[in-house]
Design a protein around this motif. Structure first.
Motif, short mmCIF file in Angstrom:
data_model
loop_
_atom_site.label_atom_id
_atom_site.label_comp_id
_atom_site.label_asym_id
_atom_site.label_seq_id
_atom_site.Cartn_x
_atom_site.Cartn_y
_atom_site.Cartn_z
N ASP A 118 35.81 112.46 67.17
CA ASP A 118 34.85 111.44 66.68
C ASP A 118 35.53 110.11 66.35
OD1 ASP A 118 32.38 112.95 66.66
OD2 ASP A 118 33.21 114.08 64.98
N SER A 119 36.73 109.92 66.82
CA SER A 119 37.52 108.75 66.41
C SER A 119 37.73 107.74 67.53
CB SER A 119 38.91 109.20 65.92
OG SER A 119 38.78 110.14 64.90
N LEU A 120 37.45 108.16 68.77
CA LEU A 120 37.85 107.33 69.90
C LEU A 120 37.11 105.99 69.97
CD1 LEU A 120 38.31 110.03 72.68
CD2 LEU A 120 40.09 108.78 71.44
N ALA A 127 40.79 100.48 65.59
CA ALA A 127 40.99 101.22 64.34
C ALA A 127 42.16 102.19 64.49
CB ALA A 127 39.73 101.99 63.97
N VAL A 128 42.98 102.24 63.46
CA VAL A 128 44.17 103.11 63.53
C VAL A 128 44.00 104.22 62.51
CG1 VAL A 128 46.68 103.11 63.70
CG2 VAL A 128 45.44 100.99 64.03
N LEU A 182 48.68 107.94 62.87
CA LEU A 182 47.44 108.26 63.56
C LEU A 182 47.55 109.59 64.31
CD1 LEU A 182 44.58 107.54 64.59
CD2 LEU A 182 45.68 106.39 66.52
N ALA A 183 48.65 109.79 65.01
CA ALA A 183 48.83 111.02 65.79
C ALA A 183 48.75 112.24 64.87
CB ALA A 183 50.17 110.99 66.53
N LYS A 184 49.43 112.14 63.75
CA LYS A 184 49.43 113.27 62.80
C LYS A 184 48.02 113.52 62.25
CE LYS A 184 54.18 113.43 61.10
NZ LYS A 184 55.05 112.61 61.87
#
Ligand SMILES: C[S@@+](CC[C@H](N)C(=O)[O-])C[C@H]1O[C@@H](n2cnc3c(N)ncnc32)[C@H](O)[C@@H]1O
Length: 262
Positions: A118-120, A127-128, A182-184
């Motif tokens: 839901d972040s893409l 947004a980061v 962000l990756a984490k």
């Protein structure tokens, strides 16, 4: 190249960002690589199918199974799942033509084009930050977890940060430290989603990546899960995802795929 171009222009996408951010291109590149590396990839697909069956055997109810990262469906035991469950939901950002054709005979199988993070959409605009897996009421808008008896994350976890992070680096110049955070977050929120299901959870994911030179020596190795702690590995196998000579590098890439069923 012709095949790739044909796929690109004729595959329908429900989410425009899947095309704009490069997910469609990546899915087509993966499908082309699988054709070239059939022997190395088919064993991996078989292992995934066997693992999903093992998870299903642990289910006490079989109303709905949800597979996140279904993609090509080649790692999904589709006939078996369609027989065992009332409903089979296969989720990914993109489905190529072969996958669409494979599900046609089954009335209880659905392809759902959905961003599981839901972040893409926000990342695409700069947004980061990853969205929390669940809303404040503990729900997921597009998935009623109370109906799900088996939730599978299929070769997806390590992939979640890749495209959003490179998009944000390229278009918004984010730092390596921001990328790391962000990756984490993306990985942790996906694990939170999995853990929120009261049914059987099955996590199939790359746990280690090794690069090997032409002499068979390991030249590099890294954790594709950005050092996030993940459920314990119960079984694993090596997937020679990039054999020597496949791309213009002098190394092969072997992914150690690990399974947790809980
Ligand atoms: C390594 S592929 C595995 C796909 C499939 N299981 C297979 O082996 O063909 C990872 C898949 O995750 C999908 N994916 C990546 N990020 C996603 C997201 N945020 N939401 C849904 N799917 C995503 C990609 O489109 C891709 O199909």
């Amino acid at each position: 190249m012709l095949w790739e171009a044909w796929q690109y222009f004729t595959t329908p996408v429900a989410l425009p960002l899947a095309k704009e951010m490069g997910f469609l291109e990546e899915a087509i590149a993966m499908a082309a690589r699988r054709k070239r590396c059939r022997a190395e990839w088919d064993t991996h697909f078989q292992n995934c199918q066997t693992t999903i069956r093992e998870a299903v055997e642990r289910c006490t109810q079989k109303r709905k199974i949800v597979i996140m990262g279904a993609g090509s469906l080649l790692d999904v035991p589709l006939d078996y799942l369609a027989q065992e469950f009332d409903e089979v939901c296969l989720i990914d950002l993109v489905f190529l033509k072969d996958a669409r054709k494979r599900v046609k005979p089954f009335s209880n199988v659905r392809l759902i084009e959905q961003d599981v993070t839901d972040s893409l959409a926000a990342c695409q605009k700069g947004a980061v930050q990853a969205k929390p897996a669940l809303n404040p009421q503990g729900h997921k808008a597009w998935l009623d977890l109370s109906e799900v008896d088996c939730l599978v994350s299929l070769n997806l976890l390590s992939q979640l940060p890749l495209i959003p992070v490179s998009w944000l680096m390229k278009h918004f110049g984010i730092s390596e430290q921001q990328a790391d955070v962000l990756a984490k977050q993306l990985i942790n929120e996906h694990l939170n989603l999995l853990n929120a299901c009261s049914g059987v959870k099955c996590l199939i994911a790359d746990r280690w990546v090794t690069e090997i030179d032409t002499q068979g020596q390991e030249v590099d190795g890294f954790d594709p899960l950005w050092e996030v702690s993940v459920p314990e590995v119960q079984k694993s196998w090596d997937w020679r995802v990039i054999p020597l000579g496949e791309i213009n590098t002098p190394t092969a890439q072997v992914n150690r795929v690990g399974v947790s069923i809980y």
